[in-house]
Design a protein around this motif. Sequence first.
Motif, PDB file in Angstrom:
ATOM      1  N   ASN A   6      -8.224  -6.264   2.543  1.00 15.17           N
ATOM      2  CA  ASN A   6      -8.915  -5.598   3.651  1.00 15.17           C
ATOM      3  C   ASN A   6      -7.957  -4.762   4.490  1.00 15.17           C
ATOM      4  O   ASN A   6      -8.350  -3.724   5.032  1.00 15.17           O
ATOM      5  CB  ASN A   6      -9.666  -6.612   4.513  1.00 15.17           C
ATOM      6  N   ALA A   7      -6.710  -5.195   4.594  1.00 19.74           N
ATOM      7  CA  ALA A   7      -5.724  -4.391   5.322  1.00 19.74           C
ATOM      8  C   ALA A   7      -5.566  -3.029   4.652  1.00 19.74           C
ATOM      9  O   ALA A   7      -5.612  -1.991   5.317  1.00 19.74           O
ATOM     10  CB  ALA A   7      -4.383  -5.115   5.391  1.00 19.74           C
TER      11      ALA A   7
ATOM     12  N   LYS B  25     -10.772   3.708   2.982  1.00 20.38           N
ATOM     13  CA  LYS B  25     -11.624   3.750   1.797  1.00 20.38           C
ATOM     14  C   LYS B  25     -12.325   2.428   1.517  1.00 20.38           C
ATOM     15  O   LYS B  25     -13.070   2.321   0.560  1.00 20.38           O
ATOM     16  CB  LYS B  25     -10.808   4.175   0.586  1.00 20.38           C
ATOM     17  N   GLY B  26     -12.087   1.413   2.326  1.00 19.43           N
ATOM     18  CA  GLY B  26     -12.695   0.114   2.062  1.00 19.43           C
ATOM     19  C   GLY B  26     -11.974  -0.609   0.936  1.00 19.43           C
ATOM     20  O   GLY B  26     -11.151  -0.038   0.233  1.00 19.43           O
ATOM     21  N   ALA B  27     -12.290  -1.881   0.799  1.00 17.64           N
ATOM     22  CA  ALA B  27     -11.653  -2.729  -0.208  1.00 17.64           C
ATOM     23  C   ALA B  27     -12.732  -3.411  -1.041  1.00 17.64           C
ATOM     24  O   ALA B  27     -13.873  -3.557  -0.591  1.00 17.64           O
ATOM     25  CB  ALA B  27     -10.789  -3.786   0.481  1.00 17.64           C
ATOM     26  N   PRO B  28     -12.374  -3.853  -2.228  1.00 14.00           N
ATOM     27  CA  PRO B  28     -13.352  -4.581  -3.026  1.00 14.00           C
ATOM     28  C   PRO B  28     -13.723  -5.895  -2.337  1.00 14.00           C
ATOM     29  O   PRO B  28     -12.923  -6.472  -1.605  1.00 14.00           O
ATOM     30  CB  PRO B  28     -12.623  -4.842  -4.346  1.00 14.00           C
TER      31      PRO B  28
ATOM     32  N   TYR C 285      -5.545  -4.902  -7.336  1.00 14.08           N
ATOM     33  CA  TYR C 285      -6.115  -3.934  -6.394  1.00 14.08           C
ATOM     34  C   TYR C 285      -5.011  -3.296  -5.542  1.00 14.08           C
ATOM     35  O   TYR C 285      -4.945  -2.075  -5.401  1.00 14.08           O
ATOM     36  CB  TYR C 285      -7.172  -4.575  -5.491  1.00 14.08           C
ATOM     37  N   LEU C 286      -4.148  -4.127  -4.967  1.00  6.94           N
ATOM     38  CA  LEU C 286      -3.084  -3.600  -4.103  1.00  6.94           C
ATOM     39  C   LEU C 286      -2.215  -2.602  -4.853  1.00  6.94           C
ATOM     40  O   LEU C 286      -1.855  -1.545  -4.324  1.00  6.94           O
ATOM     41  CB  LEU C 286      -2.221  -4.743  -3.570  1.00  6.94           C
ATOM     42  N   GLN C 287      -1.885  -2.930  -6.089  1.00 13.03           N
ATOM     43  CA  GLN C 287      -1.017  -2.056  -6.876  1.00 13.03           C
ATOM     44  C   GLN C 287      -1.736  -0.784  -7.327  1.00 13.03           C
ATOM     45  O   GLN C 287      -1.085   0.169  -7.726  1.00 13.03           O
ATOM     46  CB  GLN C 287      -0.454  -2.820  -8.069  1.00 13.03           C
ATOM     47  N   SER C 288      -3.063  -0.768  -7.224  1.00 14.83           N
ATOM     48  CA  SER C 288      -3.820   0.422  -7.614  1.00 14.83           C
ATOM     49  C   SER C 288      -3.930   1.447  -6.485  1.00 14.83           C
ATOM     50  O   SER C 288      -4.358   2.574  -6.721  1.00 14.83           O
ATOM     51  CB  SER C 288      -5.228   0.031  -8.073  1.00 14.83           C
ATOM     52  N   VAL C 289      -3.561   1.050  -5.273  1.00 22.11           N
ATOM     53  CA  VAL C 289      -3.663   1.953  -4.129  1.00 22.11           C
ATOM     54  C   VAL C 289      -2.440   2.864  -4.108  1.00 22.11           C
ATOM     55  O   VAL C 289      -1.320   2.388  -3.924  1.00 22.11           O
ATOM     56  CB  VAL C 289      -3.789   1.168  -2.802  1.00 22.11           C
TER      57      VAL C 289
ATOM     58  N   GLU D 178      -0.676   1.171  12.608  1.00 21.65           N
ATOM     59  CA  GLU D 178       0.619   0.493  12.654  1.00 21.65           C
ATOM     60  C   GLU D 178       0.520  -0.838  13.396  1.00 21.65           C
ATOM     61  O   GLU D 178       1.018  -1.864  12.927  1.00 21.65           O
ATOM     62  CB  GLU D 178       1.663   1.392  13.331  1.00 21.65           C
ATOM     63  N   ASP D 179      -0.116  -0.826  14.556  1.00 26.81           N
ATOM     64  CA  ASP D 179      -0.264  -2.075  15.321  1.00 26.81           C
ATOM     65  C   ASP D 179      -1.131  -3.081  14.575  1.00 26.81           C
ATOM     66  O   ASP D 179      -0.846  -4.280  14.586  1.00 26.81           O
ATOM     67  CB  ASP D 179      -0.857  -1.796  16.700  1.00 26.81           C
ATOM     68  N   TYR D 180      -2.186  -2.596  13.924  1.00 28.23           N
ATOM     69  CA  TYR D 180      -3.047  -3.490  13.147  1.00 28.23           C
ATOM     70  C   TYR D 180      -2.229  -4.206  12.069  1.00 28.23           C
ATOM     71  O   TYR D 180      -2.307  -5.429  11.917  1.00 28.23           O
ATOM     72  CB  TYR D 180      -4.199  -2.698  12.519  1.00 28.23           C
ATOM     73  N   LEU D 181      -1.433  -3.453  11.325  1.00 30.14           N
ATOM     74  CA  LEU D 181      -0.641  -4.058  10.259  1.00 30.14           C
ATOM     75  C   LEU D 181       0.382  -5.040  10.816  1.00 30.14           C
ATOM     76  O   LEU D 181       0.467  -6.182  10.352  1.00 30.14           O
ATOM     77  CB  LEU D 181       0.066  -2.979   9.432  1.00 30.14           C
ATOM     78  N   LEU D 182       1.147  -4.594  11.823  1.00 29.48           N
ATOM     79  CA  LEU D 182       2.262  -5.403  12.318  1.00 29.48           C
ATOM     80  C   LEU D 182       1.846  -6.545  13.245  1.00 29.48           C
ATOM     81  O   LEU D 182       2.514  -7.583  13.274  1.00 29.48           O
ATOM     82  CB  LEU D 182       3.272  -4.505  13.031  1.00 29.48           C
TER      83      LEU D 182
END
Length: 169
Positions: free
Chosen positions: A66-67, A74-77, A99-103, A130-134
């Motif tokens: 989801n991150a 683009k959304g996630a599966p 999935y992660l490696q396909s992005v 950036e804030d969302y991730l960190l």
Amino acid sequence: MPVSIYRLSVPVFVRGLKVLSTLLEEAEAHAAANGIALEVLVNARLAPDMLPLSGQIQRVSDTAKNALGRLSGKGAPSFPDTETTMAELKARLEKTIAYLQSVPEAELKGSETREVKLNVGKLGVTFSGEDYLLEFALPNFFFHVTTAYDILRHNGVEIGKTDYLGPYG
């Protein structure tokens, strides 16, 4: 040169998921060596109000995919939370890694400023990418990785800090 959102997310999530998969293999070996049914570990939890191991794995998967979905815009599966066996949990980790490696890295360019809106508890919160991730995604990811580790350790699986950190090089 600044570190990219891609570099801060995809390799970190993939590494954590691979480490977790290895921890599940250790759990399988422990169960086999000690005559423990795997479903005991899959359903083990640290406290009655906490998710079991299966739920921790599902949250790790959801947080990582989801991150990237939110950061790319683009959304996630969607993976239903139906795993009840160790094999199914390991398969979910593999699907998440795939999935992660396909992005492509290009899909995350500029995502540090992308607006990410979440409902956290009863509150709506807006982050920059950036804030969302960190401040949210990575701490949440590692909370659930650590809790899965702790559940396994609490149930006698002989793992330690170097297992949690995983191999380097």
